[in-house]
Design a protein around this motif. Sequence first.
Motif: not given
Length: 308
Positions: A36-39, A90-95, A100-104
């Motif tokens: 469920x991450x938009x990369x 990165x992604x693991x640290x923003x849970x 936040x994953x979009x910004x990351x």
Amino acid sequence: MELGPYLMLATLEGLVMASVLALTAVGLSLVFGVMRVVNIAHGEFFMLGAVLAWVIAQMVGGHPALGFAVALVGAPLIVGGIAVAADMTILKRVSYDPERTIVATIGLLYIIQQLTLMGYGPEARPVEAPFNTRLALPWVEMKEGALALYWPWGLATTSYKLAVIAAGAVVLLGVWAMMARTRIGLVMRAVQADRDMATAFGIPVERVYAMVFGIGAALAALAAVLVVPISQAHYLMGAEPLLLAFTVVIIGGLGSLPGTVVAAILIGLSDGMISVFFSPTLAKIIATLLVALVLVFRPQGLFGTRSA
């Protein structure tokens, strides 16, 4: 010349694009479906695969087929490893938070792009195809009441383009077999269905996420290695594959692998035919309008399911 031969040539060109686009979009869809991450950095993994293919081919030297074969294996593995490292750091640290994953991943996009510019440079560089025999295409017409085979002048493709179509089909079948027939696919589908329940049953969800992120990036890199002998490796080449991949997954349905493949074939064929008979710009406009229609009338996509 009749319309038919031109249509066949446009179909072959569209299938080449559809094969590359399907591999890229399936990687993006797989990441969204399981994590469920938009990369947003997915296009840069594509670009990195093309650039690494050029670097590896130059390092190996010798016959073009040798360098290309090493790149075909090495570039996706390297890009997949980079993606796994990015996930864990990165992604693991923003849970895996959606916003936040979009910004990351936007930040990751610019990091990869600028590092590539610093190390690779701004030039566009081609990778020589391992084989590139020009093949005349036959056509059938009615002469004196019987079918006759002939070869229209200028109607031809290359052996490498046909190989790209075949390679795309083989890899997509492999991805389907992995998801449907293997333990790894079962674990991925379990995490996709219910992360908390999967954790309760002892599945290392974060490791699965890292693996899925790596596989998605590796598929994009593989698509880039296949297409770079047809186009060229450039540090800005990730934008168009990213936009087309998003177009495909929106039309097919986010997280739906069958929908992604069907949408990639539709977009690839339509783009090939419209580009041949009209213009590439018109093809992009029609694809954008199709996305708008899908979002208005079927927001979950053609093969997606409406969330409860």
